[in-house]
Write an enzyme that holds these catalytic residues in place. Sequence first.
Site, PDB file in Angstrom:
ATOM      1  CD  GLU A   1     -23.084 -44.863  14.530  1.00  0.00           C
ATOM      2  OE1 GLU A   1     -23.292 -43.989  15.399  1.00  0.00           O
ATOM      3  OE2 GLU A   1     -22.105 -45.631  14.570  1.00  0.00           O
TER       4      GLU A   1
ATOM      5  CG  HIS B   1     -22.202 -55.430  18.346  1.00  0.00           C
ATOM      6  ND1 HIS B   1     -22.520 -54.919  19.584  1.00  0.00           N
ATOM      7  CD2 HIS B   1     -21.326 -54.562  17.802  1.00  0.00           C
ATOM      8  CE1 HIS B   1     -21.845 -53.801  19.781  1.00  0.00           C
ATOM      9  NE2 HIS B   1     -21.103 -53.564  18.720  1.00  0.00           N
TER      10      HIS B   1
END
Lengths: 346, 346, 331, 331
Positions: B79, B148
């Site tokens: 990321e 999440h």
Amino acid sequence: MAVPTAPAAGAPSAGGTVRHLTYAEALNEALREEMRRDPSVFVMGEDVAVWGGGGVFGVTRGLVEEFGPERVRDTPISEEAIAAVAVGAALTGSRPVAEIMYVDFMGLAMDPIANQAAKLRYMFGGKARVPVVIRAQEGAGRGNAAQHSQSLEAWFCHIPGLKVVTPSTPYDAKGLLKAAIRDDNPVIFLEHKVLYGLRGPVPEGEYTVPLGVADVKREGRHVTVVGIHTMVHKALQAAEQLAAEGIELEVIDPRTLVPLDEETIVNSVRKTGRLIVSHEAYRNAGYGAEIVSRVVEAAFDYLDAPPQRVCARDVPVPYAAPLEQAALPQVADLVATARALVRKEL
Amino acid sequence: MAVPTAPAAGAPSAGGTVRHLTYAEALNEALREEMRRDPSVFVMGEDVAVWGGGGVFGVTRGLVEEFGPERVRDTPISEEAIAAVAVGAALTGSRPVAEIMYVDFMGLAMDPIANQAAKLRYMFGGKARVPVVIRAQEGAGRGNAAQHSQSLEAWFCHIPGLKVVTPSTPYDAKGLLKAAIRDDNPVIFLEHKVLYGLRGPVPEGEYTVPLGVADVKREGRHVTVVGIHTMVHKALQAAEQLAAEGIELEVIDPRTLVPLDEETIVNSVRKTGRLIVSHEAYRNAGYGAEIVSRVVEAAFDYLDAPPQRVCARDVPVPYAAPLEQAALPQVADLVATARALVRKEL
Amino acid sequence: MSLATDPQPSAAAQLSPERLREAYRLMLAIRRFDERALELYRAGEIRGTTHPYIGMEAVAVGVCSALEPDDYVSSTHRGHGHTIAKGGDMRRMMAELLGRATGYCGGKGGSMHIADMERNMLGANGIVGGGMGLATGAALTAKLRGARQVAICFFGDGALNQGILHEVSNLAAIWQLPVVYVCENNQYAMSARADWSVAGGDPAGRARAYGIPGVTVDGMDFFAVYDAASALVARARRGEGPAYLVCDTYRYHGHHAGDPLNYRDRAEVERWRRHDPIERLRRALVERGVLSAAEADALDQQVQAAVEDAVAFAKSSPEPSVDQLMTDIYA
Amino acid sequence: MSLATDPQPSAAAQLSPERLREAYRLMLAIRRFDERALELYRAGEIRGTTHPYIGMEAVAVGVCSALEPDDYVSSTHRGHGHTIAKGGDMRRMMAELLGRATGYCGGKGGSMHIADMERNMLGANGIVGGGMGLATGAALTAKLRGARQVAICFFGDGALNQGILHEVSNLAAIWQLPVVYVCENNQYAMSARADWSVAGGDPAGRARAYGIPGVTVDGMDFFAVYDAASALVARARRGEGPAYLVCDTYRYHGHHAGDPLNYRDRAEVERWRRHDPIERLRRALVERGVLSAAEADALDQQVQAAVEDAVAFAKSSPEPSVDQLMTDIYA
Ligand SMILES: Cc1ncc(C[n+]2csc(CCOP(=O)(O)OP(=O)(O)O)c2C)c(N)n1
Ligand SMILES: Cc1ncc(C[n+]2csc(CCOP(=O)(O)OP(=O)(O)O)c2C)c(N)n1
Ligand SMILES: [Mg+2]
Ligand SMILES: [Mg+2]
């Protein structure tokens, strides 16, 4: 810098004599005392052991001599690992005090802080404890420019599971750091680079300042000013100036943002009817907005004027002195805003 | 999910016929049109090309077939590099649209976003442009648990130099993404995982929704409700319910948080005298506090009651359905809060 | 692979029949548990997502069989196998998957956050690479305490490219921490093929960049995994520092139940299934006379019964009550 | 070091006398500029911090001499040398250090943020590792455009342990991006010795973990740096992908002006100074008859005059006016 402020009202009177130490020395004493007290406490970070005998700002000075390199650990430049490994050590029973040299570098360490440290206990149904302290220093004023001058406390305040501490005096620096190290939760401990040289009274030996208790630095009837870090001192200067005009500021240092001593702040505003919140962090989505919102929710009917925020402008911190000063909230801004509030010009 | 909402009032009437597309399809169409229009636009991220023909949620579906693997680039799981390399590409004249699969993973990418993308132009004295779009999806409701399900828009809103976009309908999703890709600044484009399946009218072909223009979804006289993402739809449901009682909600979707269309919100509150801000992000230090603070600063004398925040509880998002639902702001919470405001119970 | 870390060829041979049977039982348990979890997910009884460990059983069990009970393990999003291999309770696991108050996390965590802190299993993790700091920090705790514990960090081939692995590998090497990084190279990270995503093509080669051993073994072979793990764990316990253990393996099913599986072909799956780790261990144990075919079948029946018992336990357990929402945030 | 990347021994030899003289002039300019910057910092005329490049001149100039004008360079906190080597204007640099409106950044950036976008110098960076994504992204732009540009990423030995380097190295390798990662191994990261902080002890060895070339050269030798850089840049330009170039060098002064310097001894500094890169180039050029001793001295006088001119320019320039505070945030 403002003159040293007195110990918090009602602060535990510590046995030892009271010395005038710098904020950095007070933090150093806190680390030393806690490392002596508890063998599971250790320090890790970049240049915390060797550089200048301990720490870019001297906060860890001399610790490696007393406690050795096992407990005072220099690390490579790996911010994500510094935070992540500290969290893993805390999860398994250690009490690490990890240092990120500048809060600006926290962008590299947000995952272990926000997704691991803050959430493990809850995700595991309460079966874990993560007693880690992650120290960093924030703030502007020294010409360090945009990547070394930020105040990012709002990022951490937004994440449930973290505690966030922002000492403004040597006395609080020592007492809050000791409390943070003993706390069983992840604590983001944010110092201010300009305050390291500030001297103030610090009792020798044992005392702590509990997390979640604000300090009323000065009482006043007209405007409540909640300041963070340097803004506590600038608010006290503004109060001096305004006293001459008969305008009284009540200056409150929350000392910890999570947990926040909402009661002390709200009670003050119930008395004064006016609020200014001031920090060096960017105004937009800064923690000042949270404090304003809570006060409005809890004391709407007591407000005589709209709460104001005297914060850094929403701009990357510039290098050149005139620009940097203009980007930061100043005493004059506090004075002008308080005056306008009292004169109902806002 | 709420029924599809109509195109924004006064939205540019696009030439093409109006289809009912899903939010994901609308985003896909925006990417396709912009990639056809401008060869410097490309897409990169994890599983954006191969997985299921394009994207975990189908947003990039079919793009690799049309534009090939050079412009639709699957990446390894990295990321920080996804964001950092996209920023470097933008700094040198490309217009990358980088995807971070879940906003929760932004903790790994905050440095390139907050210290590079947001600041390079200013630090370089205006001599650089960073036209990068970083897409991610946020939100809870699907049992994805604490790592999440977050909504982290406040982190980005706090950093000057970034723009932050939060579409709530298929129509806005297409128009805002096209505008974001054409914008010469870094734009954090935040989608919502529960909205991907939402259908709504989307004109064929060319139109954009400008950044910084709120959409008044429903007019009403009694309470202004500013909702983000799913909370726009929940607010519209609450409005339906309360209409029966004669309580009228004015529902506003800011659509972009930075820049914020403060004028539309403030004007509405000047009319209604009451404000609710609602988002799935944690309440503490969420962007709702900023909106409340700005309204209080700008419309204090028009307020009949304290502005309220109907937001997620300050807790990591739990997995089990009853807990997850309890952690999130619901239609019933909006209804109860609006009722209390009107009945002066707050 | 450096001498210091050569597996004692005898390591696995030294395992008692009881421990071998236990290893076989654990591998069966992982498979049956996840087969059942997939059914329940498809039946809509499990929310969010669940990542089956099926096909990789020899890795978790081979490594954990080489551990002492108080050694640490950090896990991944695909954590059921690690929890069972570390001795976890299938009842509390299944209850967690079904979001019940009796689950490991009281229903607050779900599949991706099951931890068994009493067994020093530091939790599954929803962040790819999230367990790397935890295991490395656990190894630091062990070193500071002077305990002889070792930490295992399980991670996937996709996690090889996360920056945190680079940072902790370097740190563990210069600090000589007792941690073994176990790469479960199951060939894919969602749709990303490891032979594309891993530059250089050799995960173990990356260990050598830090001056630490990198060992690659057949992750479908319990004995190979156990031998290599034993050697690297013993080395770490001796204070000789970290290492990588790369286990070549395969996930039989999709990344999760919703996987379109458009990125690999059935033939490849079939090739790997021919080396099924459970079948191989069963054959070996029967050959060695550790287990008769009948006993092996009986063991499977027992395991399936235990899984059903776990499901029954979970289904009969209450959901967490809403008054638990705000507990367990702070200690 | 792999054949593909062997420096053509002839590369440096091919340099014209003009280019050699220019390289010498640039190295002198870097030294004189930073000597003066240190003086000004000590005199309190420069705020914040300034990181002298003194001692490392052969790295920036050796590498940049191997570049085309439109090649990209990303820099570090110690960026003055890279800017000058890329052809930057000392007047605008010095004005920036003094926080003047005429500076590269109009006084908004200071020493750590000087960029020269017209020369594709993508800026100094206050974040250790911050330039890695920028250079890699620039290489991606070049590849997508089909341009023949190459990107150079300068970074220090301390930055070797940042996760981002691992991530971009892997990405650049699998995408075959035209980028050369140039490690300025000046032996220290603040107080951290590279022979302690870099596990494995061989920065170039880390490149091989990604299947890309890793070359180590004497960073105090202009010719060695130039030869190796030429080979790796040419290779990248041919589309053969990224590489590491590790230059062993030394910073003569402290990390910054406020460095306590308690972590190294004078003898070590003296040893390195004996290999001074500017002296060595001067001797070589005089031997080769490219430059007479007198010409060399004259060049130094010119450079010092240019630095003084830059200081005068800076001091006579206005500070930025406060009405510029809120400009340049958004395009
Ligand atoms: C930081 C982060 N990035 C991306 C994801 C989404 N994700 C979950 S699992 C996965 C693939 C992981 O592959 P690998 O490491 O090989 O483990 P495997 O699934 O094969 O067991 C991805 C991309 C995530 N959960 N966390
Ligand atoms: C992310 C980050 N971590 C730490 C620092 C503080 N810092 C600035 S320079 C430096 C040392 C860098 O060493 P190296 O990469 O070897 O470069 P050198 O200073 O030797 O040129 C450190 C720790 C920083 N600026 N950014
Ligand atoms: Mg995998
Ligand atoms: Mg260095």
